[in-house]
Structure formats: C-alpha cells, structure tokens
Design a protein around this motif. Structure first.
Motif, short mmCIF file in Angstrom:
data_model
loop_
_atom_site.label_atom_id
_atom_site.label_comp_id
_atom_site.label_asym_id
_atom_site.label_seq_id
_atom_site.Cartn_x
_atom_site.Cartn_y
_atom_site.Cartn_z
N ILE A 39 0.87 -1.18 0.00
CA ILE A 39 0.00 0.00 0.00
C ILE A 39 0.91 1.23 0.00
CG2 ILE A 39 -1.68 1.35 1.33
CD1 ILE A 39 -2.74 -1.23 2.51
N TYR A 40 0.62 2.17 -0.87
CA TYR A 40 1.35 3.44 -0.93
C TYR A 40 0.46 4.49 -0.27
CZ TYR A 40 3.92 0.79 -4.43
OH TYR A 40 4.66 -0.19 -5.06
N GLY A 41 1.01 5.33 0.59
CA GLY A 41 0.08 6.26 1.24
C GLY A 41 0.73 7.35 2.05
N LEU A 42 -0.13 8.09 2.72
CA LEU A 42 0.32 9.14 3.64
C LEU A 42 -0.74 9.19 4.74
CD1 LEU A 42 1.66 12.64 2.54
CD2 LEU A 42 0.89 12.08 4.83
N PHE A 64 4.68 8.26 2.07
CA PHE A 64 5.17 9.36 1.22
C PHE A 64 5.10 10.70 1.93
CE2 PHE A 64 4.66 6.00 -1.72
CZ PHE A 64 5.40 6.31 -2.84
N ARG A 65 5.62 11.72 1.25
CA ARG A 65 5.58 13.08 1.75
C ARG A 65 4.46 13.90 1.12
NH1 ARG A 65 10.12 13.99 4.91
NH2 ARG A 65 8.88 15.79 5.47
N GLU A 471 13.41 12.16 0.33
CA GLU A 471 13.46 11.64 1.70
C GLU A 471 12.84 10.24 1.76
OE1 GLU A 471 12.26 10.66 5.71
OE2 GLU A 471 10.84 11.13 4.14
N THR A 472 11.74 10.05 1.04
CA THR A 472 11.10 8.72 0.99
C THR A 472 12.08 7.71 0.40
OG1 THR A 472 9.05 9.90 0.55
CG2 THR A 472 9.01 7.52 0.20
N ILE A 473 12.71 8.12 -0.71
CA ILE A 473 13.66 7.23 -1.39
C ILE A 473 14.79 6.83 -0.43
CG2 ILE A 473 15.42 7.20 -3.23
CD1 ILE A 473 13.45 8.95 -4.89
N CYS A 474 15.29 7.80 0.33
CA CYS A 474 16.39 7.51 1.26
C CYS A 474 15.88 6.71 2.47
CB CYS A 474 17.04 8.81 1.73
SG CYS A 474 17.97 9.62 0.40
#
Ligand code: ADP
Ligand code: TZD
Length: 576
Positions: A39-42, A64-65, A471-474
């Motif tokens: 799940i992708y989300g915030l 995510f941001r 930031e998400t990638i890191c």
C-alpha cells in the motif's frame, strides 16, 4: 450511529470477547485476500491505524511526503503488474492531493484504487463543518473511472472487490473508494465479517474479437502497400509481449512504438520505424493501432502529419474509442493478447510488408540516425542535452533491466529519442496528459514493485514537483538514481525579465545544487558539468545500491520553450 472507536479499542474488545472484528481489520483482510502486497500512502486521521494494521498483517506500507506521489507510485505499480495499485490517503485535502494522480492514472488507463478515509457523513452531508470536511465521492466521480463509498462495515469486502474489479477490467483506470471514519471503527461479529469478504475471480477477463472483425483487419492489412503498426502503452500494459512480437516478425510489418511502448520490441529491431517517424505516419496507407489512441500524441490522425487516405485498424478494449478522431475501417474490440492471437491464427502468410516500403523506411532511418549521431557526438561546453544524454545512453546500454522514468519538456523529448529501450514496460513518463510531477512517485513505484534499478531523468522544473520524495527514497533505501538536467528554468534558463525586477516566469535558480538535497537525507549526491563526469557519476551510481542524485549542469541557452510542443502555445498579440 456506530461509535468511531480506535482500532486499539476494537482490538481490546476483540481480545476480550474473542469474536469481534472492526472496519480497519476487515479492510486489511479484504486487501490481503485480493493479493494486495503493498500500500502506498500518507497517514493521518482516520487512516493511521489502517496503515499500522496493514503492516502488522504483512502488507508492505510505503509512506510518502505528498499524496500525489503516493498515488502516482500506486498507478505505476498498476501499469507494471496489471493489477490495481492501492494507495491510502486522509480525508479532504489529502484526498484532493491524491486526486490529480488518480485522474492522471485514469487518463493513462492505469489501474489503481485510491482509498481515502472521510469525515462523518451526517456532518458532511448537512455541511455542518467537520475536520477536513468534503463530499469526496461526488468530487472523485468526475475525475476517476468510478467512485464508490462503503457506508456499512458489512460492505467493506464488497466495496474493495468492486473497486478492484472496476479498476482492472475493460479499459483500466483509477477508482476512488471512500471509507468513512465511522465505518473503519465499526465493530461486528468476526465470523460475519470474514464471511462478508471475497476474492475477485479473474479481475480482467479475456475479451475475444469477433471472427468477422479479424477477417476485415487481415484483409485490409494484406492489401496494404505501405502498412504500419503503431504500438501504444495499452500494448505494453496488456503483457502480450510474445504475441505482439511474433505477429510483427512473422508479417515483417514496420512498427512505431509510442514512448511507453518502447522496448516491447527492442528499439534497435530492424523493423522499427521510430527513426523514420514522419515518413511512416505521412506515408502509411493502412495502419494498425495496437493499444494507442489517436489523440494529440498522434496528431488526431489528421493530415498533413498523416496520409489523408490512410485507413485505420484499431485494437482496443474500449469500443467507444473507435471513431473518436478518424473513421476506423477495421475496429477490433478485445484484449490485445486475444486479438493478436486471433490475427496470428487467421493470417497464414497473407500479410507482408512490401519490400519497397521497408526500404524507404530503412533508408530514411539510416539518414536520420546519422543526423542524430552527429548531434550526439558534438561536445559543446557548457554541456547540452545531447552531450548529457549520449553519456547516459552509453552507460544505460549496459543496464537494460534498469527502469527509466522521464519527465520535463526538452529533457523528455530528447531522452525519449536518445535512450533506447530493450525490455517491455521499462519506460515510464509524463504520458497522455504530459503531466509534471510523476517523477519520484513512478520511480518509487517501479523500485518497490520490481527491486530493479531505476533511473529518473528529470528536468529541473519537473523534478521540483515531487522532489521532497527524495526523503522517501532515502528512508526506504531504494535503488533509484535521479538525474536532474539543471538548466535553471522551466524549459530554458536564459530568460531575462525586461518588465520587472523579479525573475522571469520561466526562470529557476541556475546555481541550484540538487545534489545537496539528497545528501540532507543521507543519499549520495554528485554535481557534474561534462559528459565525462556524468559517465563516471552514473557508472558509480549504478554500481551501488543506494539512492543517488546527479545534478547535471546543462547550458541554460539550449532547448526550446515547451520542447517539441512550442506550437501548442496560443499566439495572441505577442509578449509584453
Ligand atoms: P499511447 O499514449 O501509448 O499512444 P494510449 O494511452 O493513448 O497509448 O492508449 C492506450 C489504449 O490501450 C487505450 O485506449 C486503452 O483502452 C487500451 N488498452 C489498455 N489495455 C488494453 C488491453 N489489455 N487490451 C486492449 N486495449 C487496451
Ligand atoms: N504543471 C503540470 C502539473 N504539468 C505541466 N505539464 C506543466 C505544469 C507545464 N510544464 C510542461 O508542460 S513541461 C514543464 C512544465 C512546468 C517543465 C519544463 O521544464 P523542465 O524541463 O526543467 O522540467 P526542460 O528539459 O528544461 O525543458
């Protein structure tokens, strides 16, 4: 009205009574039952615990941001896997932040389900003013393939099944699923809850074309003097790679890949007409569109870009697509895999590519490739787009499994032509809308879904739309290399403002060091100014596993306003 208890409370109740389930757990169970792995989300009210419960259940949650990037990532997952990507947002503004990406997915025919929590119905509907109040379903309806709301905990399984079915079947698209906070907190008997969930059987059933429609298409192609196949991203999505390749190679037909269909057959395939595009479109007398619409990207099928007398065959799962721009002489409705199989079966050697037409295309390709080679081999200082892309092309060639994400104007136009693809579904870009902001979301989606290296080739303006996702990638240590083509502007960076002391509308900071952004999050940054430096940085980046950003200084005077789309700017009375 059920109480909006938190899941902890519900878990406590469930533990105490042993036989209760709440909405949160049922959503997660329903997703798991339907094989949703990520799940992708915030998070935020009311869905934070949903993400936690999903994680606890073994579903991967990527936080995510900005919701737009989360939904883009889920849409990318949908395109790559042919199964709806799933994303999660809060209500009101979070929902709206995601909506642009849901609409973009729908425009691109990518299957995705955006689940958003929502405020109390009895307050929203009387517009009494709630926290993040918005009648989300009514809003989503206009921008998604479909929008549904679950109003009772008993309907969670039905709602999720319906969303998955709608997103994946027929023409894929974005589906919005609204789950009010009250439903997430609602408690029911656990057995009853479990019995209310189901797994969607065959979410995108095959659709076979009618035999007479196949005959019509074969007849037309067999009689053509200058036949052409145009492959669109629908063909890439369909995962009918072997049938498409077999048909093209058996018939010898020249083919033209749209940008996201690049790699379906390798770009250096002898039948590719990509380097003779103008001649192919302008000269063909019978063209077969395979999962490609005759929209602006194909000049609406109009002359003079197209031969005025060209006859169109179109393969599409959505029959209302036919005749949207030009008369379709042979409509073939069905899924591309089934239609290609039917064509292969029915053809039996009738369709061939007349040698004269093939020679014409080949000769034009040779000339155009030589022109391009001259542009690529020039080595101006400061470095231009071609110098940078030549360096990238040579490094990327050794990494055919790397995914390419690409956005910008000039950066998109040049990279699309210079970077060859050899594997299907490995190129993702601004697509049908020409949207900026897909960059980091698509890159994250591709890295998470496949584990492969991703190279995002970004204009500096384009990058800015989703840059905080570094930031998400890191945070997730994803194998993504972001290359920012930094020419200090939207399009170009040499604009001078003659009417005020402010920067011009197209100006960005030429001195920006995007490489320092990734270093703030522990990633590796490079700043390069020559093709040789770019080669070294990219080679090193691809040899490592971690996140990298290469800030690539590009001559601010090169490129054109709006890239290849300059002519779409209305003329009016001219500039101030
Ligand atoms: P491009 O931009 O690459 O030209 P488009 O997005 O315009 O491609 O076209 C994709 C088309 O493919 C859409 O009309 C869509 O309905 C169709 N499509 C998507 N999946 C399938 C499939 N499995 N079978 C047939 N057609 C499909
Ligand atoms: N906003 C959104 C969401 N999508 C858009 N397409 C635009 C704005 C307008 N736009 C383009 O069409 S390309 C582009 C914008 C802002 C950026 C071009 O600059 P760049 O690329 O630095 O990304 P180049 O290579 O310097 O041209």
């Amino acid at each position: 009205m059920p109480a909006t208890t938190t899941p902890q409370t519900n878990r406590a109740i469930a533990d105490a009574r042993g036989n209760l389930a709440d909405g949160y757990h049922l959503v997660v169970d329903a997703l798991q039952l339907n094989d949703v792995r990520t799940i992708y989300g915030l998070v935020g009210i009311p869905i934070t615990d949903l993400a936690r419960i999903a994680q606890a259940s073994g579903i991967r949650y990527i936080g995510f941001r900005h919701e737009s990037s989360a939904v883009h990532a889920a849409a990318c997952a949908g395109f790559l896997t042919k199964k709806p990507g799933v994303c999660l947002t809060v209500s009101g503004p979070g929902f709206l932040n995601g909506l642009v990406a849901l609409a973009n997915a729908t425009a691109n025919c990518f299957p995705v389900v955006q689940i958003s929590g929502s405020s109390e119905r009895h307050i929203v509907d009387l517009k009494r003013g709630d926290y993040e109040e918005l009648d989300q379903m009514s809003v989503a309806e206009r921008f998604a393939k479909a929008a549904y709301r679950v109003d009772r905990v008993h309907d969670i399984g039905r709602g999720i099944a319906r969303a998955i079915r709608t997103a994946a079947s027929g023409r894929p698209g974005g589906v919005y699923l609204d789950i009010p906070a009250a439903v997430l907190g609602e408690v029911i008997d656990a057995n009853e809850g479990a019995a209310s969930l189901w797994k969607v059987v065959d979410p995108a059933p095959r659709q076979l074309p009618a035999p007479e429609a196949v005959d019509r298409a074969v007849e037309l192609l067999a009689g053509a003097r200058r036949p052409l196949v145009v492959l669109g991203k629908g063909a890439a999505y369909a995962q009918a790679d072997s049938q498409i390749r077999q048909f093209i190679e058996e018939t010898g037909l020249p083919f033209l890949p749209m940008s996201m269909a690049k790699g379906l057959l390798p770009d250096d395939h002898p039948q590719s007409a990509a380097a003779a595009r103008s001649l192919a479109l302008g000269g063909t007398d019978v063209v077969m569109l395979v999962g490609a619409r005759l929209n602006w990207l194909l000049g609406h099928g109009e002359a003079p870009q197209w031969n005025r007398d060209a006859k169109f065959i179109q393969i599409d799962i959505q029959s209302s697509e036919f005749d949207s721009n030009q008369p379709i002489a042979a409509p073939l409705v069905g899924d591309i895999g089934s239609v290609m199989e039917a064509l292969l079966e029915r053809n039996r050697g009738q369709i061939t590519a007349p040698p004269r037409w093939r020679d014409e295309l080949r000769n034009r390709s040779v000339t155009n490739i030589a022109k391009m080679a001259a542009q690529l081999s020039a080595d101006p200082h400061p470095m231009g787009f071609y110098g940078a892309l030549r360096a990238m092309r040579d490094v990327v060639r050794a990494h055919p499994q790397a995914y390419i994400v690409n956005e910008g104007a000039n950066t998109l136009d040049f990279a699309r032509n210079v970077i060859d693809m050899h594997v299907p579904r490995h190129r993702l870009d601004s697509g049908t809308w020409g949207i900026m902001g897909i960059g980091m979301g698509y890159a994250i989606g591709a890295a998470v879904e496949t584990g492969n290296r991703v190279i995002a080739i970004e204009g500096d303006s384009a990058f800015g739309f989703s840059g905080m996702e570094l930031e998400t990638i890191c945070r997730y240590q994803l194998p993504i290399v972001v290359v920012v083509f930094n020419n200090g502007g939207v399009y170009k960076g040499d604009a001078v403002n003659t009417v005020s002391t402010d920067p011009s509308p197209t100006t960005l900071m030429l001195s920006a060091r995007h490489d320092m952004l990734i270093e703030a999050f522990g990633g590796k940054g490079y700043s390069v100014a020559t093709p040789a430096e770019l080669t070294a940085a990219l080679t090193e980046a691809l040899a490592s596993d971690g996140p990298v950003l290469i800030d690539c200084m590009i001559d601010p005077t090169v490129g054109t306003e709006s890239g290849h789309l300059t002519n779409l700017n209305p003329k009016g009375l001219g500039q101030a």
